[in-house]
Write an enzyme that holds these catalytic residues in place. Structure first.
Site, PDB file in Angstrom:
ATOM      1  N   GLU A 322       0.845  -1.202   0.000  1.00 65.38           N
ATOM      2  CA  GLU A 322       0.000   0.000   0.000  1.00 65.38           C
ATOM      3  C   GLU A 322       0.884   1.257   0.000  1.00 65.38           C
ATOM      4  O   GLU A 322       0.487   2.301  -0.513  1.00 65.38           O
ATOM      5  CB  GLU A 322      -0.935  -0.005   1.225  1.00 65.38           C
ATOM      6  CG  GLU A 322      -2.177   0.838   1.012  1.00 65.38           C
ATOM      7  CD  GLU A 322      -3.232   0.622   2.096  1.00 65.38           C
ATOM      8  OE1 GLU A 322      -4.292   0.068   1.788  1.00 65.38           O
ATOM      9  OE2 GLU A 322      -2.999   1.021   3.257  1.00 65.38           O
ATOM     10  N   HIS A 351       7.582 -27.466   2.003  1.00 66.50           N
ATOM     11  CA  HIS A 351       6.753 -28.556   1.477  1.00 66.50           C
ATOM     12  C   HIS A 351       5.643 -27.994   0.615  1.00 66.50           C
ATOM     13  O   HIS A 351       4.618 -28.640   0.392  1.00 66.50           O
ATOM     14  CB  HIS A 351       6.206 -29.381   2.642  1.00 66.50           C
ATOM     15  CG  HIS A 351       7.314 -29.913   3.488  1.00 66.50           C
ATOM     16  ND1 HIS A 351       7.973 -31.093   3.207  1.00 66.50           N
ATOM     17  CD2 HIS A 351       7.954 -29.377   4.555  1.00 66.50           C
ATOM     18  CE1 HIS A 351       8.944 -31.273   4.084  1.00 66.50           C
ATOM     19  NE2 HIS A 351       8.955 -30.247   4.920  1.00 66.50           N
ATOM     20  N   LYS A 455     -13.453   1.194  -3.843  1.00 68.56           N
ATOM     21  CA  LYS A 455     -14.517   1.541  -2.884  1.00 68.56           C
ATOM     22  C   LYS A 455     -15.672   2.202  -3.615  1.00 68.56           C
ATOM     23  O   LYS A 455     -16.840   1.894  -3.376  1.00 68.56           O
ATOM     24  CB  LYS A 455     -13.987   2.490  -1.812  1.00 68.56           C
ATOM     25  CG  LYS A 455     -13.081   1.831  -0.812  1.00 68.56           C
ATOM     26  CD  LYS A 455     -12.735   2.819   0.287  1.00 68.56           C
ATOM     27  CE  LYS A 455     -11.533   2.365   1.071  1.00 68.56           C
ATOM     28  NZ  LYS A 455     -11.029   3.345   2.001  1.00 68.56           N
TER      29      LYS A 455
HETATM   30  O1  LIG Z   1      -8.991   2.594   9.649  1.00 71.04           O
HETATM   31  P1  LIG Z   1      -9.896   2.779   8.498  1.00 71.04           P
HETATM   32  O2  LIG Z   1     -10.150   4.209   8.188  1.00 71.04           O
HETATM   33  O3  LIG Z   1     -11.183   2.018   8.693  1.00 71.04           O
HETATM   34  O4  LIG Z   1      -9.185   2.213   7.213  1.00 71.04           O
HETATM   35  C1  LIG Z   1      -8.851   0.873   7.087  1.00 71.04           C
HETATM   36  C2  LIG Z   1      -7.904   0.658   5.937  1.00 71.04           C
HETATM   37  O5  LIG Z   1      -8.482   1.095   4.733  1.00 71.04           O
HETATM   38  C3  LIG Z   1      -7.510   1.721   3.922  1.00 71.04           C
HETATM   39  O6  LIG Z   1      -7.758   3.073   3.924  1.00 71.04           O
HETATM   40  C4  LIG Z   1      -7.525   1.209   2.521  1.00 71.04           C
HETATM   41  O7  LIG Z   1      -8.806   1.198   2.023  1.00 71.04           O
HETATM   42  C5  LIG Z   1      -6.197   1.406   4.602  1.00 71.04           C
HETATM   43  O8  LIG Z   1      -5.208   2.292   4.276  1.00 71.04           O
HETATM   44  C6  LIG Z   1      -6.609   1.420   6.016  1.00 71.04           C
HETATM   45  O9  LIG Z   1      -5.668   0.820   6.841  1.00 71.04           O
END
Ligand SMILES: O=P(O)(O)OC[C@H]1O[C@](O)(CO)[C@@H](O)[C@@H]1O
Length: 529
Positions: A322, A351, A455
């Site tokens: 990331e 293995h 998203k």
């Molecule tokens: O803590 P949050 O805001 O729920 O985000 C969870 C995760 O989602 C992300 O933003 C990626 O979608 C990560 O960088 C982060 O760790």
């Protein structure tokens, strides 16, 4: 190189951090003799960038944010007194709250004591806590920890079933920096339903860790949850394990969070040194650069020879991928950077996929993690003079040699044990290595623009589902095809998504959609039950 020459190379490049008993061995990386010198100007810039970051520069330019995870274990280094106070107050609050929970002063609605912990979070809000819990946990912990780290209903049902009646003694931590992550808010709603099903008030069992003013913060306040701990915008999710995100669950579990912070702090001291040969994070970043030509052409295979470090590869997958997996560099040029990370544990993997590592496509370098201490006590000989732990070392060294013989490079990290100190040190090592490497390849390690696309697209799928189910309701008992329904809702080109949504609904009988017709997408017809 002969074994004797390798021994010489081992000694020449061995990087030792005595304060944590840690060593980094890069002797099995085939970097040329002048590599470190050639990289010096870039490395000096990386050190300067890191120093500026630690002093409070805006190191995440896109989001205009400071990047302060190093301050979490050395609050006095935070650039503003307010930040120092926030960090100190939070660590103190974590200790005090956990002590109250353990003592039964903070207690569940209908039981004497909280004995279990359910952590709801995802990505950086789960991976660090999971690594720490698994690496350091024992059967004798003050609280046993379970996780909801996905929006998979069956996955959550399984956890709830395992908790059974102990849900009444379970404290749920909902962790989300943004406070708006869908998987986590779904997990929260599912957890609340599970408590309700047992006649329990969720708010009397719930604690939030989130940013001030977030959706989760507002919800927790309104519902009168037991407690809210802060998460700051200057801490990134994937580097948040030493904020309340990781400290709170670890301390509730009964783990030594001060040891973890101290281990990280000691590693930070070692990784601030400007001499790359003495700085394990710099050396690691340089080795990644050497292995993948600064373009990530080789995957990073993480092989800890220790069950307790199994989750290291999963944790590092997020931290490295990331942070480094970016389309654009800091100048806006398309670079498609990154390093792929995978792994499991040795010797188990011997293995499984080590066959390919030795003989197959050469698109990786290995990082072995060696732990010197086998078990707390009670050596047992499986053969005269030989223990299971001796075998573990034998397999590590054997695999390392077998790979080297075939021109496959490896790095070896050695730690004395799996303790709070060494786990803290390993996390700090990789946090710094990722930051330095990002400077070497000129990218922003602290944003994640790419995850937003998925998203948004997921949100669009759910909007489309709402439209399709509304249309199905209007159509009554008339069975319609995906093609017809897509046209009905004015999105004819979205027919494949409409089809996938309908298949999913029809596969779950309680969703009220019935499928008829033939097996092919064109033959299938759907109607409400
Ligand atoms: O803590 P949050 O805001 O729920 O985000 C969870 C995760 O989602 C992300 O933003 C990626 O979608 C990560 O960088 C982060 O760790």
């Amino acid at each position: 190189m002969s074994e004797r020459e390798l021994w010489e190379r081992y000694q020449r490049y061995l990087c030792v951090v005595p304060s944590v008993g840690f060593t980094l061995d890069v002797s099995r990386m085939r970097f040329p003799a002048d590599f470190l010198d050639r990289m010096r100007p870039q490395m000096d810039k990386a050190f300067a960038d890191m120093e500026a970051l630690e002093k409070g520069a805006v190191a995440n330019p896109d989001e205009k944010r400071k990047v302060g995870h190093y301050w979490l274990r050395a609050p006095q280094t935070a650039p503003e007194p307010g930040l120092q106070k926030d960090i100190n107050d939070t660590v103190a609050a974590v200790h005090a709250f956990a002590a109250d929970v353990h003592a039964g002063k903070v207690k569940p609605q209908k039981a004497q004591r909280f004995t279990h912990l359910l952590l709801v979070g995802i990505g950086g809000s789960a991976l660090g806590p999971q690594l720490v819990a698994d690496a350091l946990g024992t059967h004798a912990d003050k609280m046993q920890v379970a996780f909801f780290d996905n929006t998979d209903p069956d996955g959550m049902d399984r956890v709830v079933a395992q908790l059974g009646d102990r849900l009444a003694e379970t404290l749920t931590l909902v962790i989300s920096k943004s406070g708006g992550t869908k998987e986590t808010s779904n997990g929260m709603l599912e957890a609340a339903r599970a408590y309700q099903a047992k006649g329990l008030d969720f708010s009397k069992h719930a604690v939030a860790v989130t940013g001030a003013g977030s959706e989760l913060d507002n919800h927790a306040r309104k519902q009168g949850w037991l407690r809210i701990f802060p998460m700051w915008d200057w801490v990134g999710g994937r580097t948040s394990v030493m904020s309340a995100v990781g400290l709170l669950p670890a301390r509730l579990q009964g783990l030594d969070i001060d040891g973890m912070l101290a281990g990280a702090r000691d590693m930070d001291v070692a990784t601030r040194q400007r001499d790359a040969l003495k700085n394990p994070a710099a050396l690691l970043a340089l080795m990644w650069h050497h292995a993948g030509g600064g373009r990530g052409t080789k995957d990073m295979v993480i092989l800890p020879y220790k069950d307790r470090l199994l989750l290291m590869s999963r944790y590092l997958q997020q931290l490295v991928m990331e942070s480094l997996g970016k389309e654009l560099d800091l100048d806006g040029k398309v670079v498609n950077q990154g390093i792929a990370v995978y792994g499991n544990k040795g010797s188990t993997d011997q293995h499984a996929y080590v066959q390919q590592l030795r003989e197959g496509v050469l698109n990786f370098f290995v990082t072995f993690i060696e732990v010197l201490k086998d078990r707390p006590s009670g050596a047992f000989e499986v053969e005269p003079g030989v223990t299971s732990g001796d075998y573990l070392l034998g397999f590590l060294l054997g695999t390392r040699r077998a790979l080297y013989e075939k021109g496959r490079e490896s790095i070896t990290l050695t730690v004395p044990d799996v303790s709070a100190r060494t786990v803290g040190a390993l996390i700090a090592l990789y946090e710094r290595a990722v930051g330095l490497y990002a400077s070497l390849v000129n990218i922003n390690a602290y944003h994640q623009p790419g995850v937003e696309a998925g998203k948004k697209a997921a949100g669009a799928v759910l909007d489309l589902q709402r439209k399709v189910t509304k249309r199905l309701g209007e159509a009554g008992t008339e069975a319609r095809s995906a093609e017809q329904l897509a046209a009905d809702i004015g999105l004819p080109d979205e027919v494949e998504t409409v089809f996938k949504v309908l298949e999913h609904l029809a596969a779950n009988p309680d969703r009220g959609v019935v499928r008829s017709g033939g097996p092919s997408p064109a033959e299938a017809r759907y109607r409400v039950k």
